[in-house]
Design an enzyme around this catalytic site. Structure first.
Site, PDB file in Angstrom:
ATOM      1  N   SER A 143     -18.519  38.019 139.087  1.00 36.54           N
ATOM      2  CA  SER A 143     -19.684  38.091 139.925  1.00 36.54           C
ATOM      3  C   SER A 143     -20.456  39.634 139.511  1.00 36.54           C
ATOM      4  CB  SER A 143     -19.438  38.190 141.666  1.00 36.54           C
ATOM      5  OG  SER A 143     -20.419  38.615 142.172  1.00 36.54           O
ATOM      6  N   TYR A 157     -14.035  40.705 148.356  1.00 35.25           N
ATOM      7  CA  TYR A 157     -14.819  39.754 147.528  1.00 35.25           C
ATOM      8  C   TYR A 157     -15.118  40.394 146.004  1.00 35.25           C
ATOM      9  CZ  TYR A 157     -18.044  36.707 145.106  1.00 35.25           C
ATOM     10  OH  TYR A 157     -18.800  35.766 144.068  1.00 35.25           O
TER      11      TYR A 157
HETATM   12  P1  NAP Z   1     -20.102  27.382 146.693  1.00 34.63           P
HETATM   13  O1  NAP Z   1     -21.140  26.408 146.649  1.00 34.63           O
HETATM   14  O2  NAP Z   1     -19.385  27.763 148.030  1.00 34.63           O
HETATM   15  O3  NAP Z   1     -18.770  26.410 145.803  1.00 34.63           O
HETATM   16  C1  NAP Z   1     -17.472  26.918 145.926  1.00 34.63           C
HETATM   17  C2  NAP Z   1     -16.617  26.034 145.160  1.00 34.63           C
HETATM   18  O4  NAP Z   1     -15.366  26.460 145.208  1.00 34.63           O
HETATM   19  C3  NAP Z   1     -16.358  24.561 145.739  1.00 34.63           C
HETATM   20  O5  NAP Z   1     -16.310  23.470 144.968  1.00 34.63           O
HETATM   21  C4  NAP Z   1     -15.334  24.523 146.829  1.00 34.63           C
HETATM   22  O6  NAP Z   1     -14.321  23.409 146.702  1.00 34.63           O
HETATM   23  C5  NAP Z   1     -14.421  25.601 145.583  1.00 34.63           C
HETATM   24  N1  NAP Z   1     -13.224  26.105 146.086  1.00 34.63           N
HETATM   25  C6  NAP Z   1     -13.126  26.985 146.984  1.00 34.63           C
HETATM   26  N2  NAP Z   1     -12.029  27.410 147.506  1.00 34.63           N
HETATM   27  C7  NAP Z   1     -11.027  26.481 146.847  1.00 34.63           C
HETATM   28  C8  NAP Z   1      -9.803  26.414 146.734  1.00 34.63           C
HETATM   29  N3  NAP Z   1      -8.830  27.139 147.276  1.00 34.63           N
HETATM   30  N4  NAP Z   1      -9.206  25.465 145.769  1.00 34.63           N
HETATM   31  C9  NAP Z   1     -10.065  24.857 144.944  1.00 34.63           C
HETATM   32  N5  NAP Z   1     -11.614  24.923 145.088  1.00 34.63           N
HETATM   33  C10 NAP Z   1     -11.833  25.757 145.883  1.00 34.63           C
HETATM   34  O7  NAP Z   1     -20.374  28.477 145.617  1.00 34.63           O
HETATM   35  P2  NAP Z   1     -20.978  28.888 144.476  1.00 34.63           P
HETATM   36  O8  NAP Z   1     -22.058  29.632 144.714  1.00 34.63           O
HETATM   37  O9  NAP Z   1     -21.077  27.416 143.839  1.00 34.63           O
HETATM   38  O10 NAP Z   1     -19.894  29.594 143.493  1.00 34.63           O
HETATM   39  C11 NAP Z   1     -19.103  29.225 142.406  1.00 34.63           C
HETATM   40  C12 NAP Z   1     -18.553  30.457 141.913  1.00 34.63           C
HETATM   41  O11 NAP Z   1     -19.470  31.402 141.442  1.00 34.63           O
HETATM   42  C13 NAP Z   1     -17.652  31.158 142.793  1.00 34.63           C
HETATM   43  O12 NAP Z   1     -16.621  31.927 141.962  1.00 34.63           O
HETATM   44  C14 NAP Z   1     -18.470  32.614 143.143  1.00 34.63           C
HETATM   45  O13 NAP Z   1     -17.813  33.265 143.570  1.00 34.63           O
HETATM   46  C15 NAP Z   1     -19.274  32.548 141.892  1.00 34.63           C
HETATM   47  N6  NAP Z   1     -20.465  33.464 142.264  1.00 34.63           N
HETATM   48  C16 NAP Z   1     -21.433  32.871 143.075  1.00 34.63           C
HETATM   49  C17 NAP Z   1     -22.536  33.467 143.137  1.00 34.63           C
HETATM   50  C18 NAP Z   1     -23.712  33.014 144.043  1.00 34.63           C
HETATM   51  O14 NAP Z   1     -24.807  33.869 144.109  1.00 34.63           O
HETATM   52  N7  NAP Z   1     -23.880  31.885 144.134  1.00 34.63           N
HETATM   53  C19 NAP Z   1     -22.772  34.963 142.336  1.00 34.63           C
HETATM   54  C20 NAP Z   1     -21.864  35.265 141.832  1.00 34.63           C
HETATM   55  C21 NAP Z   1     -20.729  34.529 141.506  1.00 34.63           C
HETATM   56  P3  NAP Z   1     -14.149  22.684 148.179  1.00 34.63           P
HETATM   57  O15 NAP Z   1     -15.205  22.654 148.976  1.00 34.63           O
HETATM   58  O16 NAP Z   1     -13.757  21.410 147.644  1.00 34.63           O
HETATM   59  O17 NAP Z   1     -13.068  23.469 148.647  1.00 34.63           O
END
Ligand code: NAP
Length: 251
Positions: A143, A157
């Site tokens: 991130s 985080y």
């Molecule tokens: P999101 O919509 O909240 O999706 C998170 C995903 O992680 C979901 O599919 C969830 O699955 C899964 N997850 C959470 N806890 C888990 C666990 N214990 N075991 C297995 N799966 C788990 O978030 P996103 O924005 O797509 O983020 C994806 C990644 O990108 C994350 O690592 C986040 O930190 C990173 N990121 C996001 C942003 C942003 O701006 N959105 C920026 C930088 C980095 P379930 O619902 O099935 O648990």
């Protein structure tokens, strides 16, 4: 549909948003995809169905990636589905869980954030590295928070993602001699449920407005970079943490 023909990919957290976009992109390029989820079974099935509708192959596997027993099961199910070779691993599962100041932190919250974001990356990598050979690629979703300490109330985080960024470099050095490349992405503000849940609209508008490209990113832009890094086109790239943030921050 040919870049990843005959290859197997494992994507953690593939039940929505960034993980779903990555799963679908890799499948469109020919990979068979293991779509991991924890609580969102319906979402994971939707990802799998979308891949199948495109003529691809995928399976959904439930595993809490912060638990070693679940990681073992994920590995067994992946082997059952597509054999004992994995070419692409994307450590995407992660979360913010809540915004908390220093004085609001406690041990349970510390363990939750560090385990889902960092412990998972370590032990999923450990488990699947044994199925990887020369030419394989690991991509960690870190991130921008790992660079700048994160937005308000996201100290743990940001720190967990800092650990992911550093682990990426260490693994690039350790696994490079085996021909396995390890890279990471440091996304800025990407429009997903993550921010729907934890970031106020006015903050999102302000951040998007101060981004040189004047908008939030989207999940498919992350998926495109992951697919590039996983491909042979990136064959001399390892240990890099890619900023993908519309120019919001430079490292
Ligand atoms: P999101 O919509 O909240 O999706 C998170 C995903 O992680 C979901 O599919 C969830 O699955 C899964 N997850 C959470 N806890 C888990 C666990 N214990 N075991 C297995 N799966 C788990 O978030 P996103 O924005 O797509 O983020 C994806 C990644 O990108 C994350 O690592 C986040 O930190 C990173 N990121 C996001 C942003 C942003 O701006 N959105 C920026 C930088 C980095 P379930 O619902 O099935 O648990």
């Amino acid at each position: 549909m040919s870049k990843f023909k005959g290859k197997v990919a494992v994507v953690t957290g593939g039940s929505r948003d960034i993980g779903r976009a990555i799963s679908i992109k890799l499948a469109k390029e020919g990979a068979k995809v293991v779509v991991n989820y924890n609580s969102s079974e319906a979402g994971a099935n939707e990802t799998v169905n979308e891949i199948k509708a495109l003529g691809g192959e995928a399976v959904a596997v439930k595993a809490d990636v912060s638990k070693l027993a679940d990681i073992k099961n994920l590995k067994e199910k992946a082997i059952e589905a597509f054999g004992d070779k994995v070419d692409i691993l994307v450590n995407n599962a992660g979360g913010l869980f809540a915004r908390k100041t220093l004085q609001e932190l406690d041990e349970d919250f510390y363990n939750l954030v560090m385990d889902v974001n960092f412990k998972s990356t370590v032990f999923i990598t450990q488990a699947f590295e044994t199925l990887m050979t020369e030419g394989a690629s690991i991509i960690n979703i870190s991130s921008q928070a790992s660079r700048d300490g994160g937005g308000g109330g996201s100290s743990l985080y940001a720190s967990s993602k800092g650990a992911v960024t550093t682990f990426t470099r260490a693994m690039a050095k350790e696994l490079g001699p085996k021909g396995i490349r390890v890279n990471a992405l440091c996304p800025g503000l990407i429009a997903t449920k993550f921010h729907d849940d934890f970031t106020k609209d006015e903050i999102r508008v302000k951040v998007a407005g101060s981004t040189p490209l004047r908008r939030e990113g989207n999940a498919s832009e992350i998926a495109d970079l992951v697919a590039y890094l996983a491909s042979d086109e990136a064959s001399f790239i390892t240990g890099v943490n890619y900023d993908i943030n519309g120019g919001l921050a430079f490292s």
